[in-house]
Design a protein around this motif. Structure first.
Motif, short mmCIF file in Angstrom:
data_model
loop_
_atom_site.label_atom_id
_atom_site.label_comp_id
_atom_site.label_asym_id
_atom_site.label_seq_id
_atom_site.Cartn_x
_atom_site.Cartn_y
_atom_site.Cartn_z
N GLN A 1 -24.33 -5.99 10.58
CA GLN A 1 -25.75 -5.72 10.88
C GLN A 1 -25.84 -5.03 12.49
OE1 GLN A 1 -28.17 -9.18 11.65
NE2 GLN A 1 -30.26 -8.12 10.78
N ALA A 2 -24.90 -5.74 13.32
CA ALA A 2 -24.75 -5.25 14.48
C ALA A 2 -24.36 -3.63 14.58
CB ALA A 2 -23.87 -5.97 15.53
N VAL A 3 -23.50 -3.44 13.67
CA VAL A 3 -22.86 -2.09 13.65
C VAL A 3 -24.08 -0.90 13.25
CG1 VAL A 3 -21.15 -0.67 12.59
CG2 VAL A 3 -20.71 -2.74 13.73
N ALA A 4 -24.47 -1.46 11.92
CA ALA A 4 -25.66 -0.76 11.15
C ALA A 4 -26.87 -0.58 11.98
CB ALA A 4 -25.90 -1.36 9.76
N SER A 5 -27.46 -1.82 12.59
CA SER A 5 -28.49 -1.68 13.59
C SER A 5 -28.40 -0.60 14.64
CB SER A 5 -29.17 -2.88 14.08
OG SER A 5 -29.37 -3.81 12.84
N ALA A 6 -27.19 -0.42 15.33
CA ALA A 6 -26.82 0.29 16.25
C ALA A 6 -26.92 1.92 15.80
CB ALA A 6 -25.80 -0.11 17.07
N GLY A 7 -26.82 2.09 14.57
CA GLY A 7 -26.79 3.32 13.99
C GLY A 7 -25.24 3.96 13.93
N LEU A 8 -24.17 3.07 14.03
CA LEU A 8 -22.94 3.59 14.32
C LEU A 8 -22.34 3.70 12.82
CD1 LEU A 8 -22.09 0.93 17.21
CD2 LEU A 8 -22.62 3.38 17.22
N SER A 9 -22.54 3.02 11.72
CA SER A 9 -22.15 2.94 10.51
C SER A 9 -22.91 4.23 9.63
CB SER A 9 -22.14 1.68 9.78
OG SER A 9 -23.25 1.27 9.61
N THR A 10 -22.12 4.66 8.87
CA THR A 10 -22.77 5.82 7.99
C THR A 10 -23.04 5.40 6.42
OG1 THR A 10 -20.41 6.57 7.29
CG2 THR A 10 -21.53 7.82 9.17
N GLN A 11 -22.38 4.04 6.25
CA GLN A 11 -22.71 3.46 4.98
C GLN A 11 -22.60 2.07 5.02
OE1 GLN A 11 -21.00 5.33 1.05
NE2 GLN A 11 -19.93 6.61 2.37
N TRP B 1 -17.95 1.90 8.56
CA TRP B 1 -18.66 1.78 7.35
C TRP B 1 -18.89 -0.01 7.81
CZ3 TRP B 1 -15.25 3.46 2.54
CH2 TRP B 1 -15.66 4.87 2.30
N ALA B 2 -20.07 -0.49 7.00
CA ALA B 2 -20.39 -1.71 7.08
C ALA B 2 -20.41 -2.21 5.84
CB ALA B 2 -21.75 -1.83 7.90
N GLN B 3 -20.10 -3.75 5.69
CA GLN B 3 -20.54 -4.60 4.49
C GLN B 3 -21.92 -4.85 4.35
OE1 GLN B 3 -18.25 -8.05 4.02
NE2 GLN B 3 -19.20 -8.76 2.36
N ASP B 4 -22.40 -4.63 3.02
CA ASP B 4 -23.91 -4.57 2.80
C ASP B 4 -24.39 -6.09 3.04
OD1 ASP B 4 -22.75 -5.63 0.46
OD2 ASP B 4 -24.87 -5.10 -0.30
N GLU B 5 -25.75 -6.33 3.46
CA GLU B 5 -26.03 -7.63 3.70
C GLU B 5 -25.66 -8.82 2.35
OE1 GLU B 5 -30.12 -10.12 5.15
OE2 GLU B 5 -30.34 -7.83 4.63
N ALA B 6 -26.30 -8.01 0.99
CA ALA B 6 -26.23 -8.99 0.05
C ALA B 6 -24.86 -9.58 -0.18
CB ALA B 6 -26.58 -8.19 -1.07
N SER B 7 -23.64 -9.01 0.05
CA SER B 7 -22.42 -9.46 -0.14
C SER B 7 -21.76 -9.86 0.87
CB SER B 7 -21.59 -8.28 -0.73
OG SER B 7 -21.17 -7.62 0.42
N CYS B 8 -22.58 -10.43 2.05
CA CYS B 8 -21.86 -11.05 3.41
C CYS B 8 -21.92 -12.56 3.24
CB CYS B 8 -22.46 -10.41 4.69
SG CYS B 8 -21.90 -8.94 5.11
N VAL B 9 -21.24 -13.24 3.73
CA VAL B 9 -21.40 -14.73 4.01
C VAL B 9 -22.32 -14.81 5.19
CG1 VAL B 9 -20.02 -16.98 4.72
CG2 VAL B 9 -19.23 -15.35 3.09
N GLY C 1 -16.85 -1.25 20.23
CA GLY C 1 -15.55 -0.76 19.67
C GLY C 1 -16.05 0.30 18.75
N ALA C 2 -16.94 0.03 17.47
CA ALA C 2 -17.31 1.35 16.94
C ALA C 2 -18.29 2.23 17.62
CB ALA C 2 -18.28 0.61 15.82
N ARG C 3 -18.86 1.79 18.66
CA ARG C 3 -19.63 2.93 19.45
C ARG C 3 -18.62 3.90 20.08
NH1 ARG C 3 -24.65 2.01 21.12
NH2 ARG C 3 -24.15 -0.21 21.03
N MET C 4 -17.42 3.50 20.51
CA MET C 4 -16.41 4.11 21.13
C MET C 4 -15.55 4.92 19.85
SD MET C 4 -14.50 1.96 23.97
CE MET C 4 -13.23 3.26 24.49
N LEU C 5 -15.54 4.49 18.71
CA LEU C 5 -14.96 5.26 17.55
C LEU C 5 -15.66 6.31 17.32
CD1 LEU C 5 -13.68 2.38 15.23
CD2 LEU C 5 -12.06 4.03 16.27
N GLY D 1 -22.29 -13.03 14.94
CA GLY D 1 -22.15 -12.16 16.29
C GLY D 1 -21.95 -10.79 16.12
N ALA D 2 -21.50 -10.03 16.99
CA ALA D 2 -21.62 -8.72 17.15
C ALA D 2 -20.26 -7.92 17.49
CB ALA D 2 -22.70 -8.04 18.12
N ASP D 3 -19.11 -8.91 17.20
CA ASP D 3 -17.87 -8.22 17.69
C ASP D 3 -17.47 -6.87 16.65
OD1 ASP D 3 -15.21 -7.87 18.88
OD2 ASP D 3 -14.35 -9.36 17.53
N GLY D 4 -17.14 -5.89 17.40
CA GLY D 4 -17.14 -4.80 16.52
C GLY D 4 -17.98 -3.62 16.99
#
Length: 368
Positions: free
Chosen positions: A340-350, A326-334, A314-318, A308-311
């Motif tokens: 991805q929702a946070v990274a794709s929205a341009g909200l995470s820096t790493q 920060w977001a966890q990278d794709e390769a290490s996620c279950v 909230g990250a947008r407000m932050l 899903g996209a929870d967070g």
């Protein structure tokens, strides 16, 4: 091609029920059923399913032992079915530590109030796990917290992935920002991810930590207790009115919403029931939004594995308040949904690999 599923349960009624739900989805196929853990291990090797649904309490061999053997012999994504009791919670956490990737309540009415929604959710969880490639889990060991002054570890942990894990780009040097709090939001795969991060934090970690993990109310006390026994920091299930203090992690109680408000030196926890129409209880968006209003730019927020996209909102407000995300990278996620929702929205820096996350957090937030 349909995802191949092995259904394991000693109840013929439950095996039939799960099998019927799975086969209703054209993208899923039941390739076999097993009545106990020993049979599950044998069929997993023979049938090579892409997902296994597993009961915990079974004769001959229980589900937890079966998970360990399957992960040692033929690693396969496993979805556990659990009772919503204290003992059920402890057993489920044991199964996740043994290598299972996800869990759902065994009573379908506990999955969702609407039967059709419960069916769809089960199908979605199986399909999400079926897209992952898994590896043998790291054997549990007594964790050694990383001192604040230590250099980042170069050790690697193997994590579930759709391809062999590839280290994300090396995290940047500490930004020099001053922080007041660490926020971590997660869902599917989160219990193991949180354990791997929190067990590396030193007991003198200089900030309070808020943990938002999608988890039933019966599970959060057991999960907080387990983490507290493993970590150098203190971990507790959050209670209304808790005064935030450095070196303590507060786990949002299942079925409730966790917010922060003014009070004491570092702030105070506020626990509310929240709206009945909320999809997630606890909800990452709500905690993130609450913290953004109180602590502004002095927040490090991390979004870990989950569907899903929870967070994201909230990250947008932050981010609007100047916080670091920060977001966890794709390769290490279950499941690469929430990060991805946070990274794709341009909200995470790493985007940071799970095995690097604790060291990165320590380096970034070392200043008290």
């Amino acid at each position: 091609m349909a995802i191949k599923v092995l259904v394991v349960d000693d109840s013929s009624f439950f095996r039939r029920r799960v099998s019927e739900i799975v086969t209703k989805d054209p993208d899923l196929e039941v390739v076999g059923t097993a009545v106990n853990g020993a049979e599950a291990v044998k069929l997993a090797e023979q049938l090579k399913p892409q997902v296994i649904t597993m009961d915990i309490e079974m004769p001959v061999m229980d589900g937890i032992t079966a998970v360990r053997e399957i992960m040692a012999k033929c690693p396969t994504p496993i979805l556990m079915f659990s009772s919503l009791t204290h003992d059920g919670a402890k057993a489920t956490l044991d199964a996740l530590e043994a290598g299972a990737l996800d869990f759902l309540p065994k009573r379908f009415e506990d999955i969702a109030t609407n039967k059709d929604d419960a069916i769809i959710l089960l199908q979605q969880r199986i399909k999400a796990l079926g897209r992952r490639r898994v590896f043998r889990p790291i054997q549990p060991r007594t964790p050694t917290p990383t001192p604040i002054t230590s250099r980042p570890s170069t050790s690697r942990e193997t994590a579930p992935a759709s391809r062999p894990p590839v280290r994300a780009a090396a995290p940047q040097r500490a930004s020099g920002k001053k922080y007041k709090i660490l926020l971590i939001g997660t869902s599917t795969g989160g219990p193991v991810a949180l354990q791997r991060i929190l067990t590396k934090l030193p007991g003198n970690y200089p900030h309070p930590i808020l943990l938002i993990q999608h988890m039933p109310a019966a599970f959060t006390p057991a999960f907080a207790g387990r983490l507290n026994g493993l970590c150098a920091i203190d971990v507790k299930e959050a209670q209304n009115g808790d005064q935030l203090r450095p070196g303590c992690a507060y786990l949002a109680p299942g079925g409730m919403q966790m917010m922060v408000e003014r009070g004491g030196t570092h702030g105070r926890i506020k626990i509310v029931a929240g709206s009945a129409d909320m999809n997630y209880k606890p909800c990452v968006d709500i905690t993130f939004a609450s913290a953004s209003k109180l602590m502004g730019s002095e927040i490090l927020a991390v979004v870990l594995t989950g569907m899903g996209a929870d967070g994201r909102e909230g990250a947008r407000m932050l981010k609007s308040a100047g916080a670091t995300i920060w977001a966890q990278d794709e390769a290490s996620c279950v499941v690469y949904g929430m990060p991805q929702a946070v990274a794709s929205a341009g909200l995470s820096t790493q985007s940071i690999a799970l095995e690097d996350m604790a060291e990165s957090i320590i380096r970034e937030t070392a200043r008290g």
